[in-house]
Design an enzyme around this catalytic site. Structure first.
Site, mmCIF file in Angstrom:
data_model
loop_
_atom_site.group_PDB
_atom_site.id
_atom_site.type_symbol
_atom_site.label_atom_id
_atom_site.label_comp_id
_atom_site.label_asym_id
_atom_site.label_seq_id
_atom_site.Cartn_x
_atom_site.Cartn_y
_atom_site.Cartn_z
ATOM 1 N N ASN A 8 0.876 -1.177 0.000
ATOM 2 C CA ASN A 8 0.000 0.000 0.000
ATOM 3 C C ASN A 8 0.915 1.229 0.000
ATOM 4 O OD1 ASN A 8 -1.794 2.049 0.487
ATOM 5 N ND2 ASN A 8 -2.373 1.377 2.552
ATOM 6 N N LYS A 10 0.187 4.187 -0.211
ATOM 7 C CA LYS A 10 -0.467 5.375 0.377
ATOM 8 C C LYS A 10 -0.285 6.555 -0.592
ATOM 9 C CE LYS A 10 -0.128 3.304 4.866
ATOM 10 N NZ LYS A 10 -0.139 3.456 6.306
ATOM 11 N N HIS A 85 -9.625 1.405 5.071
ATOM 12 C CA HIS A 85 -8.344 1.641 5.760
ATOM 13 C C HIS A 85 -8.558 2.660 6.884
ATOM 14 C CE1 HIS A 85 -4.227 2.726 6.560
ATOM 15 N NE2 HIS A 85 -3.859 1.626 5.933
ATOM 16 N N GLU A 87 -6.860 5.050 7.863
ATOM 17 C CA GLU A 87 -6.584 6.452 7.512
ATOM 18 C C GLU A 87 -7.782 7.080 6.813
ATOM 19 O OE1 GLU A 87 -2.912 5.608 5.495
ATOM 20 O OE2 GLU A 87 -1.959 5.193 7.414
ATOM 21 N N GLU A 149 -5.264 -4.670 10.918
ATOM 22 C CA GLU A 149 -4.259 -3.624 11.125
ATOM 23 C C GLU A 149 -4.557 -2.870 12.416
ATOM 24 O OE1 GLU A 149 -2.277 -2.336 7.158
ATOM 25 O OE2 GLU A 149 -4.061 -1.137 7.410
ATOM 26 N N GLY A 155 2.591 2.601 10.972
ATOM 27 C CA GLY A 155 3.569 3.675 10.794
ATOM 28 C C GLY A 155 4.297 4.077 12.070
ATOM 29 N N SER A 186 3.523 -1.730 10.559
ATOM 30 C CA SER A 186 4.976 -1.753 10.738
ATOM 31 C C SER A 186 5.631 -3.065 10.308
ATOM 32 C CB SER A 186 5.336 -1.415 12.193
ATOM 33 O OG SER A 186 4.923 -0.094 12.491
ATOM 34 N N GLY A 205 2.852 -0.965 4.396
ATOM 35 C CA GLY A 205 2.760 0.455 4.074
ATOM 36 C C GLY A 205 4.141 1.012 3.755
HETATM 37 P P1 13P Z 1 2.989 0.713 7.812
HETATM 38 O O1 13P Z 1 3.510 -0.569 7.204
HETATM 39 O O2 13P Z 1 3.684 1.929 7.310
HETATM 40 O O3 13P Z 1 2.900 0.619 9.296
HETATM 41 O O4 13P Z 1 1.481 0.870 7.281
HETATM 42 C C1 13P Z 1 0.608 -0.189 7.386
HETATM 43 C C2 13P Z 1 -0.594 0.114 6.599
HETATM 44 O O5 13P Z 1 -1.358 1.003 6.932
HETATM 45 C C3 13P Z 1 -0.830 -0.673 5.386
HETATM 46 O O6 13P Z 1 -2.105 -0.488 4.885
#
Ligand code: 13P
Length: 219
Positions: A8, A10, A85, A87, A149, A155, A186, A205
């Site tokens: 992803n 982002k 997601h 976010e 997640e 993150g 992570s 991510g």
């Molecule tokens: P990170 O791997 O940066 O923690 O993000 C995870 C994520 O939100 C994947 O969709």
């Protein structure tokens, strides 16, 4: 067994050229199923990976300024769509009812939804997961991938402990028996192998826009 590895990106990288570089680097033969989800404007087909999107709208066409429909994504070669997601739940205020509609229209368009669920720090994990699954999957018949997640792990560099990942994996599997269940939060080249050994895959991510890191994960 073939594992599902989703990148992803982002809202990264900052240019089409940089995105193309990542696609080229990740277009390698591997034993895993690699799905790359860039921003819509960077979708680029490859030989050895599958394309996915990070979101879609809940209608196929019409007067919805700024939105992208599942039908359009299908036409551009996408096979998967990440939905719900955390976010988007936070910044776009998406709720379970809307996510449910998006899952339905994706399935109608033969796109496989990757439904993200997870608790915030301090929330009752089982209650949150059960409720998100119940509301997001209401009336859904087709198959959906579930990505667990935990929001506090996204993150932050704080990965969920292996026993907690396994516990959540088993909890989700009991509710949605036919779904593949992935972990995200992570994930990096150091912890991916262990996490892949206790799940059906990972949703990556930050490490998915780092060539060296992601290549080590997908190999
Ligand atoms: P990170 O791997 O940066 O923690 O993000 C995870 C994520 O939100 C994947 O969709």
């Amino acid at each position: 067994m073939k594992k599902i590895i989703i990148g992803n990106f982002k809202m990264n990288p900052s240019s089409k050229k940089k995105a193309s570089d990542l696609f080229k680097a990740f277009d390698i033969k591997t034993k895993n199923l690699v799905i790359l989800c860039p921003p819509f404007c960077f979708l680029e087909k490859g030989e050895n990976y599958i394309l996915g999107a990070q979101n879609c709208f809940l209608k196929n066409e019409g007067a919805y300024t700024g939105e992208v429909s599942p039908k359009m994504l299908k036409d551009l070669g996408c096979k998967y769509v990440i939905l719900g997601h955390s976010e988007r739940r936070e910044y776009q205020k998406e709720n379970n009812e809307e996510i449910n509609k998006k899952i339905k229209i994706c399935l109608e368009n033969k796109l496989k939804p990757v439904l993200c669920i997870g608790e915030k720090l301090g929330e009752n994990k089982e209650e949150v997961l059960k409720n998100q699954l119940k509301e997001c999957l209401k009336g859904i018949k087709g198959s959906v991938i579930i990505a667990y997640e935990p929001i506090w792990a996204i993150g932050t560099g704080k990965t969920c402990k292996n026993e907690d990942i396994l516990d959540s994996y088993n909890f989700i599997k009991k509710i949605v028996k036919e779904s593949s269940v992935l972990y995200g939060g992570s994930v990096n080249s150091k912890n991916a192998k262990q996490i892949l050994s206790i799940t059906d895959g990972v949703l990556v991510g930050g490490a998915s826009i780092n060539k060296k890191e992601f290549l080590n994960i997908i190999k």
